[in-house]
Write an enzyme that holds these catalytic residues in place. Sequence first.
Site, PDB file in Angstrom:
ATOM      1  N   LYS A 159       0.871  -1.190   0.000  1.00 49.08           N
ATOM      2  CA  LYS A 159       0.000   0.000   0.000  1.00 49.08           C
ATOM      3  C   LYS A 159       0.904   1.235   0.000  1.00 49.08           C
ATOM      4  O   LYS A 159       1.149   1.852   1.026  1.00 49.08           O
ATOM      5  CB  LYS A 159      -0.927  -0.001   1.225  1.00 49.08           C
ATOM      6  CG  LYS A 159      -2.233  -0.745   0.961  1.00 49.08           C
ATOM      7  CD  LYS A 159      -3.196  -0.644   2.111  1.00 49.08           C
ATOM      8  CE  LYS A 159      -4.028   0.608   2.085  1.00 49.08           C
ATOM      9  NZ  LYS A 159      -5.147   0.599   1.145  1.00 49.08           N
TER      10      LYS A 159
HETATM   11  N1  PPE Z   1      -7.616  -2.655  -2.993  1.00 46.44           N
HETATM   12  C1  PPE Z   1      -7.085  -1.430  -2.849  1.00 46.44           C
HETATM   13  C2  PPE Z   1      -6.367  -0.823  -3.986  1.00 46.44           C
HETATM   14  C3  PPE Z   1      -7.229  -0.767  -1.622  1.00 46.44           C
HETATM   15  O1  PPE Z   1      -6.700   0.433  -1.476  1.00 46.44           O
HETATM   16  C4  PPE Z   1      -7.945  -1.377  -0.571  1.00 46.44           C
HETATM   17  C5  PPE Z   1      -8.142  -0.662   0.728  1.00 46.44           C
HETATM   18  C6  PPE Z   1      -8.487  -2.658  -0.780  1.00 46.44           C
HETATM   19  C7  PPE Z   1      -8.288  -3.271  -1.996  1.00 46.44           C
HETATM   20  C8  PPE Z   1      -9.199  -3.405   0.305  1.00 46.44           C
HETATM   21  O2  PPE Z   1      -8.303  -3.806   1.304  1.00 46.44           O
HETATM   22  P1  PPE Z   1      -8.772  -4.003   2.814  1.00 46.44           P
HETATM   23  O3  PPE Z   1      -9.120  -2.653   3.326  1.00 46.44           O
HETATM   24  O4  PPE Z   1      -7.583  -4.600   3.497  1.00 46.44           O
HETATM   25  O5  PPE Z   1      -9.936  -4.902   2.805  1.00 46.44           O
HETATM   26  N2  PPE Z   1      -8.315   0.719   0.598  1.00 46.44           N
HETATM   27  C9  PPE Z   1      -8.183   1.587   1.750  1.00 46.44           C
HETATM   28  C10 PPE Z   1      -8.032   3.020   1.327  1.00 46.44           C
HETATM   29  C11 PPE Z   1      -9.233   3.730   0.829  1.00 46.44           C
HETATM   30  C12 PPE Z   1      -8.989   5.195   0.652  1.00 46.44           C
HETATM   31  O6  PPE Z   1      -9.860   5.874   0.111  1.00 46.44           O
HETATM   32  O7  PPE Z   1      -7.948   5.712   1.060  1.00 46.44           O
HETATM   33  C13 PPE Z   1      -9.324   1.392   2.733  1.00 46.44           C
HETATM   34  O8  PPE Z   1     -10.340   0.780   2.400  1.00 46.44           O
HETATM   35  O9  PPE Z   1      -9.168   1.823   3.871  1.00 46.44           O
END
Ligand code: PPE
Length: 307
Positions: A159
């Site tokens: 990330k």
């Molecule tokens: N893909 C991406 C690209 C992503 O950023 C997230 C989380 C996910 C999948 C889902 O991952 P998880 O949260 O572990 O289930 N995205 C974070 C950031 C959003 C934002 O606007 O900033 C979040 O959901 O917190």
Amino acid sequence: MPIQKVDKIWMDGELVDWDDAKIHVLTHTLHYGSGVFEGIRAYHTPGGPAVFRLTDHIRRLLQSAKMLMIESPYSVEQLVEATKETVRVNNVDACYIRPLIYLGYGEMGLNPLPCTVNVSIAVWPWGTYLGEEGIRHGVRMKVSSWRRQDPNMIPPAAKVTGLYVNSSLAKVDALKAGYDEAILLNTQGHVSECTGENLFVVKGGRIITPPLSAGALDGITRDSIMVIARDLGYEVVEENLLRSDLYIADEAFLTGTAAEVVPIRAVDDRVIGEPGEVTRKIQEMYFATIRGEVETYKGWLEHVRST
Ligand code: PPE
């Protein structure tokens, strides 16, 4: 919607007043996108505020740092404790939590290795990410003309702040065209994920999500949903999906910490419809889980106050 201010932000071991949580304009990460971050949520539960899978999120944060050869000055245990402390001192019940490891002020240039490493943890109340309407009736998705970055450009498993330029381009593209959210294909043309969420489809009784090798983040909500869906008796598989698989899905939904579980109503104007039974059941179980109502998954909730 502007960020809802609270009292304190944790910065390098100190709790700093919200308005004083500032950095220098020559901070390395501001110029090169060289930070790593997490998105976590705390929820109100019968036992007080609890952070959903906090340790797993902090572990992923340090793995993201490792991929970028950033050495965190703090351990998983220290950051878990710091996160709980930040939630506690701000007296927030349910909130979003944003830890960030960034390269600070002092060095410039593309070699990050000599840079100082800073860590911050902010929390604030953040409501539904894709709207109440979206959670209830589903969102309209657009397959973006922007491709998910190839794993050999920036590892999608990390990330990394800079990686999110890709997501923002796709998000704006979708919003300007009148959709709620974008789906990104990878350079091979397979579905990877959305701008900040993983994606699932239901077809012929099976639940399918793209494999991590398609460029999807190893989402913690994705993992929780796979466990919940299997416990509910569904078959869950990781398989590559084509754009057209989305068009003819029986049901589809997206998952993420910020978004939670949101049904998909249409993709590129091909109607999937109102949320189906599988999506509804999974959504219900997820919401009950984060509220601390499901015995089986209580271990996922890490309480901020010892009881
Ligand atoms: N893909 C991406 C690209 C992503 O950023 C997230 C989380 C996910 C999948 C889902 O991952 P998880 O949260 O572990 O289930 N995205 C974070 C950031 C959003 C934002 O606007 O900033 C979040 O959901 O917190």
